[in-house]
Design a protein around this motif. Structure first.
Motif, PDB file in Angstrom:
ATOM      1  N   ARG A 130     -33.069  14.230   3.782  1.00 34.29           N
ATOM      2  CA  ARG A 130     -34.069  14.215   2.710  1.00 34.29           C
ATOM      3  C   ARG A 130     -34.293  15.615   2.161  1.00 34.29           C
ATOM      4  N   PHE A 134     -33.601  16.678  -1.528  1.00 38.32           N
ATOM      5  CA  PHE A 134     -34.725  17.126  -2.376  1.00 38.32           C
ATOM      6  C   PHE A 134     -34.407  18.460  -3.031  1.00 38.32           C
ATOM      7  N   LEU A 141     -33.370  19.452 -11.515  1.00 37.49           N
ATOM      8  CA  LEU A 141     -34.504  19.320 -12.434  1.00 37.49           C
ATOM      9  C   LEU A 141     -34.895  20.653 -13.061  1.00 37.49           C
ATOM     10  N   VAL A 148     -38.731  22.188 -21.386  1.00 30.25           N
ATOM     11  CA  VAL A 148     -40.122  21.732 -21.331  1.00 30.25           C
ATOM     12  C   VAL A 148     -41.057  22.790 -21.875  1.00 30.25           C
TER      13      VAL A 148
ATOM     14  N   ASN B 205     -36.757   7.405 -13.205  1.00 30.53           N
ATOM     15  CA  ASN B 205     -36.992   8.553 -14.076  1.00 30.53           C
ATOM     16  C   ASN B 205     -36.183   8.366 -15.357  1.00 30.53           C
ATOM     17  N   GLU B 208     -33.705  12.186 -15.801  1.00 32.90           N
ATOM     18  CA  GLU B 208     -32.730  12.299 -14.718  1.00 32.90           C
ATOM     19  C   GLU B 208     -32.734  10.931 -14.045  1.00 32.90           C
ATOM     20  N   LEU B 211     -33.258   9.470 -10.264  1.00 28.40           N
ATOM     21  CA  LEU B 211     -34.476   9.649  -9.478  1.00 28.40           C
ATOM     22  C   LEU B 211     -35.391   8.443  -9.625  1.00 28.40           C
ATOM     23  N   ASP B 225     -33.789   9.465  -4.270  1.00 31.30           N
ATOM     24  CA  ASP B 225     -32.597   9.834  -5.027  1.00 31.30           C
ATOM     25  C   ASP B 225     -31.607   8.695  -4.877  1.00 31.30           C
ATOM     26  N   PRO B 231     -34.557   8.782   0.470  1.00 34.53           N
ATOM     27  CA  PRO B 231     -35.842   9.236  -0.057  1.00 34.53           C
ATOM     28  C   PRO B 231     -35.843  10.756  -0.097  1.00 34.53           C
ATOM     29  N   LEU B 232     -36.693  11.328  -0.943  1.00 29.08           N
ATOM     30  CA  LEU B 232     -36.721  12.784  -1.061  1.00 29.08           C
ATOM     31  C   LEU B 232     -37.962  13.377  -0.404  1.00 29.08           C
ATOM     32  N   LYS B 233     -39.103  12.900  -0.844  1.00 31.08           N
ATOM     33  CA  LYS B 233     -40.339  13.470  -0.337  1.00 31.08           C
ATOM     34  C   LYS B 233     -41.446  12.441  -0.478  1.00 31.08           C
ATOM     35  N   GLU B 250     -40.593  15.270 -20.079  1.00 32.28           N
ATOM     36  CA  GLU B 250     -40.535  16.323 -19.076  1.00 32.28           C
ATOM     37  C   GLU B 250     -40.053  15.692 -17.773  1.00 32.28           C
ATOM     38  N   ALA B 251     -38.846  16.050 -17.392  1.00 26.86           N
ATOM     39  CA  ALA B 251     -38.142  15.295 -16.361  1.00 26.86           C
ATOM     40  C   ALA B 251     -38.855  15.287 -15.020  1.00 26.86           C
ATOM     41  N   PHE B 252     -39.610  16.328 -14.723  1.00 28.82           N
ATOM     42  CA  PHE B 252     -40.148  16.435 -13.373  1.00 28.82           C
ATOM     43  C   PHE B 252     -41.625  16.083 -13.286  1.00 28.82           C
ATOM     44  N   ILE B 253     -42.186  15.617 -14.357  1.00 28.96           N
ATOM     45  CA  ILE B 253     -43.618  15.311 -14.363  1.00 28.96           C
ATOM     46  C   ILE B 253     -43.825  13.802 -14.251  1.00 28.96           C
ATOM     47  N   MET B 268     -42.854  17.001  -9.653  1.00 28.15           N
ATOM     48  CA  MET B 268     -42.255  16.441  -8.448  1.00 28.15           C
ATOM     49  C   MET B 268     -41.629  17.506  -7.544  1.00 28.15           C
ATOM     50  N   ARG B 269     -41.491  18.717  -8.034  1.00 30.21           N
ATOM     51  CA  ARG B 269     -40.934  19.760  -7.188  1.00 30.21           C
ATOM     52  C   ARG B 269     -42.000  20.404  -6.326  1.00 30.21           C
ATOM     53  N   LYS B 445     -41.988  15.841   4.449  1.00 34.03           N
ATOM     54  CA  LYS B 445     -40.630  16.145   4.015  1.00 34.03           C
ATOM     55  C   LYS B 445     -39.676  15.048   4.446  1.00 34.03           C
TER      56      LYS B 445
END
Lengths: 767, 445
Positions: A130, A134, A141, A148, B205, B208, B211, B225, B231-233, B250-253, B268-269, B445
């Motif tokens: 994971r 990640f 990303l 953005v 997503n 991307e 996701l 993923d 799973p990531l987190k 916005e890809a990560f929001i 997401m980061r 994590k």
């Protein structure tokens, strides 16, 4: 048995064949024992050999030897060695043969490995997976960050972001792709087909193609822009030339001509350095010009103007001079160049030997780097130039004088000059104080009573201010001066002889100011008036050294103003405390005093307050109409009676709240009705009120041009009705989208991880 | 003698046609137009008032369902088509321009838990309480044909949500675990789990596309993923998250609609602190959907209202409610970013304007200029008390209003208590926790 015999012989022959056929590396079992079992086997073989006689199944026979290949007596495979095992090999002691090396290696490897690592716990493996995944995906990303950010800060975003490319398709393409749907269309098409209209036309004729190729759009645009610029420049220069030509001022033209001549000379010098041959040509031209001048009647005093001047010359000195001037010029112009050949000799000589040319030539040849004889600076021209310059400056001066003379402004100007002088003096005084660091203690003591006095004076002043509102800044000065005067002994300390003339002037001004104050304000404090008179007397008595004295007084006045502020602060503190001050404290004070030397805070404050009071007072209303009921005209003022009659006195407003507070200004301007509409607190994103005010001050269409208005009111986000807005794509912003689909990349079985892997991965994670 | 005549070029004052506007010569000298700011202020005040006068956001109510509307989906290729699934297993396809239902399907027995359309808009998927995933054609059956799904997948457990990949023939369902399905197969190509709990929603997503995000009833939000099938987190919040929605620009929001009345926008980061906490609802937030411009989102709540939040503001800019609208279960922002649809308990789908006072239809250029100018004025003077008051004023149902007051008091009390605690304890031992950090329990994590 016969048959058996025959079979045996066949078998033997067959075996021979077999042996021949088999490849060499086939190990052969040579031992053939004779027994019952063998009998059977042989029989089997026989049968097989017979069956294989027809040639088809021969390959099968080869298979038989497979078993013997695998089953080796020594349980060590000699596979791949390609050697036959000979008996002698076995008798000898074991050597390191190539065949065994590989095996040995294997054995060693097995020995060196102690224990196999345990696979990690499943949960831990998953966690590592994971984490790695990640990191990977957040890396992917992060490429969107700039996009953005850009979009968030964009002035305007127009959605949908990806615009369909507007491609210009030739009509033929469109027609080909289109089919007639409605009956009417079909009918038309039928007609067209009947008439054999060209269906598959070449898209473009050769001529059209050529024309398309001839010049690209950008080139055309560039060329057009160039031409436009050239045209614009031309018209601009034309207009300028026309304008200049129309100027009638002789002075202007003279100056212009002179300037041109200078330029020409410079150019000529440059040319000489760079290209002597060209310079020579120029000289020749000049020579020719001289000849022309000689031929012409110009400057010969034979023209109309000259004749008229000649008549006047008897009576007018100027006319005579002008005529003479003209003649002199003629002489100059027609003078032959002494040695035009000796050009290369040097610049200094050349300048003296420069030929003289008439105006006509100058005008023509300036552009062609022509040498101009007008460069020669004889005294005559110099003088004239000076005159011209004077003339040019003259008109400015009287204006300045006028402004300075205007009575209302005068006081203000004087005040300002005074302030400036104070500043100057302050800087100087600071220097001197540095020199006199040894004395501050003594001075302090002497000053204290004086400052107290000054304070009391000031308080009185403040009272007056609040009660009568009839004071000007000059009073302060004068009152301050009285205070000054009472301790003349101290002044000697200041070595201020450096700026004598300036200071003398300012002093005079000060005196004037004081007088004005007396005249204007009858209620000037008595002390001030007395002080002034006293001072006058003093000055009269002393005579010669009076200037010096005054200077020093001036300096102290400044000094006093600066030292006041601390004493104001310590109003409540008894004076004895000051006397008990330590030396350290005194030093501290000295330092502070130096730091704020000349910051006449009190005076500024008083001035400010006075202005505030003046501003807040209701104004009288004057309704007199000049010329109404009596004579009118320039310089005539309405009579005093009439003025009195039509002057509406403003009612006395309520007393100011800060009337009895000398060191406070209370602003009474705040409008509670307006306050309800005003922003009370600085809004969030702004850090300074000026920023906020600036955003408010960009007005709309009434105050801006259409274009500016459109730009100002541009909405931040524009969407078109009926257009589907799709999520942003990598291609939209110029990124390359991954070619592989997500589906094809799916990993089904993640690998097992050992501790070593884990460490490696974790290192990666940290990176 | 030359006489100068006054002469004018008729081009400067004669109109070309009758329909042209009269040319009005203008003098931009500022001395001729004094009091710039006060005049603009008055205009802004008027603009603010007019905005409230024209704020009529409600457009239509689509009725026809016989039970509460549980899920909504929009057609990615057609603005007019909307799909809705109800609690009685009925799916309806609506035409928004006609405001009519064009097709009704009895898709499932029990709830229709989730509905999503394929990226091409030709078919759609539904999941229901009967443990099935069904694929349907978007076009209705021709006459004589029966209403039949294209495919039916029978699962072992109940699926509670479904979402389709944005570009490929892949969809994801959630229930006990998140399953990724190839459209062509009857078994998932991969299943991803992390702990055991029922997952209520899963979303791809849009940018991307590999996701995914999901939220489960054990209060967590899990990111996946798809490519690496892992799973990531996981982030655990104070209370359960009902749905999440990704920002389409916005890809990560992404934004999560939580039971604790708040919405949380995450990067997401960096999951340990939300980028923004959006609070205004007074009951659990049930659904959230982003505007396609990515600047705003709409949230549906159990408090019988929907609210529109700017992404970067913690307070909503708009609240919509009607007397008859009950608990709003699902909400969608249309693909042209002009309208909002919400489905609620009392069997209706409501259509709202995204911008309450916007004029619909074609605007002339002068109208547009005027609205732009008014908008700018309101923005410019937004901090002035009168204008702020007018533009913030909303009528709220009494229940919501009183609850807001109540919660304000509660919040103030909590804050006071915290301050007191800090005041009366050893300096540094108790620290103020920021509102953003307060609600995140842990990041796993």
């Amino acid at each position: 048995m016969n048959a058996n015999q025959a079979a045996e012989s066949l078998l033997a022959s067959n075996q021979q064949k077999e042996l021949e056929d088999l490849p060499k590396d086939y190990p052969l079992s040579t031992s053939e024992d004779e027994g019952d079992k063998d009998e059977e086997r042989k029989h089997q073989k026989l049968l097989e050999s017979i069956s294989s006689l027809n040639g088809k199944d021969r390959q099968k026979l080869a298979d038989r030897s497979e078993a013997s290949l695998k089953v080796s007596e020594f349980s060590v495979s000699s596979e791949g060695s390609g050697e036959k095992l000979v008996l002698s090999d076995l008798l000898e002691p074991v050597k390191t043969s190539s065949s065994l090396a590989a095996v040995k290696k294997q054995l060693n490897r097995v020995k060196s490995k102690k224990t196999v690592e345990l696979p990690l716990h499943r949960e831990e493996i998953e966690r590592i997976h994971r984490e790695v995944a990640f990191n990977k995906s957040s890396q992917i990303l992060s490429k969107w960050d700039p996009v953005v950010l850009k979009n968030r800060q964009a002035e305007q975003l127009v959605f949908p972001l990806s615009k369909p490319q507007s491609a210009f398709a030739p009509i033929e393409h469109v027609v080909n792709g289109w089919k007639a749907g409605t009956p009417l269309e079909q009918e038309i098409f039928n007609l067209l087909h009947k008439n054999k209209q060209p269906v598959t036309d070449p898209l473009l004729t050769p001529v059209e193609k050529a024309s398309l190729k001839a010049m690209s759009l950008e080139e055309v645009k560039m060329r057009r822009a160039e031409l436009q610029r050239a045209r614009a420049l031309q018209s601009y220069y034309e207009a300028r030339a026309r304008r200049e030509k129309r100027i009638k001022s002789k002075k202007y033209h003279r100056i212009l001509k002179k300037g041109k001549a200078k330029q020409a000379l410079k150019d000529f010098e440059k040319l000489q350095k760079v290209n002597p041959a060209a310079a020579l040509e120029e000289l020749e031209k000049l020579d020719k010009a001289r000849m022309m001048e000689r031929m012409s009647l110009k400057h010969q005093n034979s023209g109309k103007w000259a004749k008229s001047k000649a008549i006047m010359a008897k009576y007018d000195l100027e006319a005579r001079q002008a005529m003479q001037e003209q003649l002199a010029r003629n002489k100059e112009l027609t003078q032959k160049v002494a040695a035009s050949e000796s050009e290369e000799e040097g610049e200094g000589q050349e300048e003296e030997e420069e030929p003289l040319v008439p105006d006509l030539v100058n005008e023509v040849q300036i552009k062609a780097n022509g040498l101009n004889p007008w460069m020669f600076r004889n005294h005559f021209i110099d003088a004239k130039e000076a005159e011209v310059q004077k003339d040019l400056e003259d008109p400015a001066e009287p204006e300045a004088q006028e402004t300075s003379e205007s009575e209302e402004e005068k006081a203000v100007v004087e005040e300002e000059t005074l302030l400036k002088e104070f500043e100057e003096r302050r800087s100087l005084r600071q220097k001197s104080e540095l020199n006199h660091m040894a004395e501050p203690v003594h001075r302090r003591v002497t000053k204290d009573p004086s400052s107290q006095e000054v304070l009391s004076d000031l308080r009185a002043l403040c009272q007056k201010l609040s009660t009568e509102n009839h004071q000007s800044g000059k009073q302060e000065l004068s009152s301050a001066r009285t205070a000054q005067r009472e301790e003349p002994a101290r002044e000697e300390e200041e070595p201020m002889l450096l700026q004598r003339p300036e200071r003398a002037r300012t002093l005079d001004e000060l005196e004037e100011l004081g007088r004005e104050g007396c005249v204007e304000n009858e209620e000037l404090p008595r002390t001030a008036v007395e002080g002034l008179q006293l001072e006058k007397n003093l000055s009269n008595h002393i005579g010669a050294p009076k200037e010096k004295k005054r200077k020093e007084q001036m300096i102290d006045l400044q000094n006093l103003l600066t030292t006041k502020s601390p004493s104001v602060k310590s109003l409540a503190v008894p004076t004895t405390v000051q006397e008990l001050e330590d030396e350290e404290e005194r030093d501290q004070r000295q330092i502070i005093k130096e730091a704020f030397a000349g910051d006449d805070v009190i005076r500024d404050f008083l001035k400010e307050k006075r202005e505030a009071v003046e501003a807040s007072k209701p104004k009288d209303l004057d309704l007199t109409l000049p010329g109404w009921g009596e004579w009118g005209g320039i310089g005539l003022k309405p009579s005093a009676k009439k003025r009195r009659r039509f002057l509406i006195k403003a009612p006395e407003g309520p007393p100011r709240k800060d009337k009895n507070l000398p060191n406070v200004i209370i602003n009474e301007k705040r409008n509670t009705h307006a306050a309800a509409h005003q922003v009370q607190v600085l809004p969030h994103p702004f850090t300074h009120h000026q920023q906020f005010e600036r955003t408010i001050q960009t007005p709309g269409s009434t105050w801006n041009t259409q274009r500016a208005f459109q730009k100002l009111t541009m909405p931040k986000v524009v969407t078109k009705p009926g257009h589907i807005i799709k999520p942003i794509k990598a291609e939209d912003v110029g990124y390359r989208s991954s070619s592989r689909s997500d589906l094809s990349v799916i990993q089904r079985n993640p690998k097992r991880l050992s501790i070593r892997h884990k460490k490696h991965l974790e290192n990666n994670c940290v990176d | 003698m030359k006489v100068k005549m006054l002469s004018r070029n008729p081009d400067h004052y004669v109109r070309e046609t009758k329909l042209d506007l009269q040319r009005v010569p203008r003098n931009y000298d500022p001395t001729l137009h004094p009091f710039e700011v006060p005049r603009e202020y008055i205009r802004a005040l008027n603009a603010a008032k007019l905005e409230r006068v024209f704020a009529k956001p409600f457009l239509a109510s689509l009725d026809g369902h016989r039970d509460g509307v549980n899920c909504l989906a929009k057609n990615p290729k057609s603005l007019a088509t909307v799909l809705s699934g109800a609690c009685d297993g009925e799916v309806k396809i609506w035409n928004l321009t006609k405001r009519k239902c064009i097709r009704t399907i009895q898709a499932h027995e029990g709830f229709v838990r989730g509905i999503c359309t394929r990226f091409c808009g030709t078919s759609f998927f539904t999941v229901g309480d009967d443990k099935t995933v069904k694929q349907w054609k978007m076009d209705g059956p021709s006459c004589g044909e029966e209403e039949e799904p294209l495919h039916t997948i029978l699962g072992k457990t109940v699926y509670t949500g479904i979402d389709h990949h944005w570009r490929e023939a892949v969809f994801a369902t959630c229930g006990q675990q998140v399953d990724i399905w190839d459209e062509q197969r009857t078994s998932p190509i991969c299943s991803m789990t992390w702990g055991f709990d029922s997952i209520s929603s899963v979303k791809f997503n849009p940018i991307e596309t590999f996701l995914l995000g999901s939220c489960a009833s054990d209060r967590n939000i899990v990111l996946y993923d798809m490519r690496q099938a892992t799973p990531l987190k996981k982030v655990i919040l104070d209370m359960r998250t009902n749905t999440i929605c990704w920002n389409p620009m916005e890809a990560f929001i992404f934004t999560a609609a939580n039971e604790d009345y708040n919405l949380y926008t995450f990067d997401m980061r960096a999951l340990d602190t939300p980028v923004m906490v959006h609070m205004d609802h007074v009951s659990a937030v049930l659904d959230v959907d982003y505007s396609p411009t990515g600047r705003e989102f709409v949230s549906a709540s159990f408090d019988k209202s929907i609210r529109i939040f700017p992404v970067d503001k913690s307070r909503s800019r708009e609240v919509y409610h009607t007397k008859r609208m009950q608990h709003v279960i699902c909400v969608k922002w249309t693909a042209d970013s002009k309208y909002i649809m919400c489905g609620s308990d009392e069997m209706n789908i409501r259509l709202w304007k995204a911008n309450a006072s916007e004029k619909l239809g074609v605007l002339t250029s002068r109208e547009r200029a005027a609205t732009d100018y008014n908008q700018k004025l309101k923005e410019k003077f937004q901090h002035h008390p009168y204008i702020k008051r007018i533009s913030r004023h909303r009528h709220l149902p009494k229940s919501i209003y009183s609850q807001i007051q109540e919660q304000r008091i509660m919040k103030e009390a909590r804050r006071r208590k915290e301050l007191n605690r800090i005041k009366h304890s050893k300096p540094g031992s108790v620290q103020m926790v920021s509102e953003k950090k307060k609600h995140v329990v842990a990041v796993v994590k």
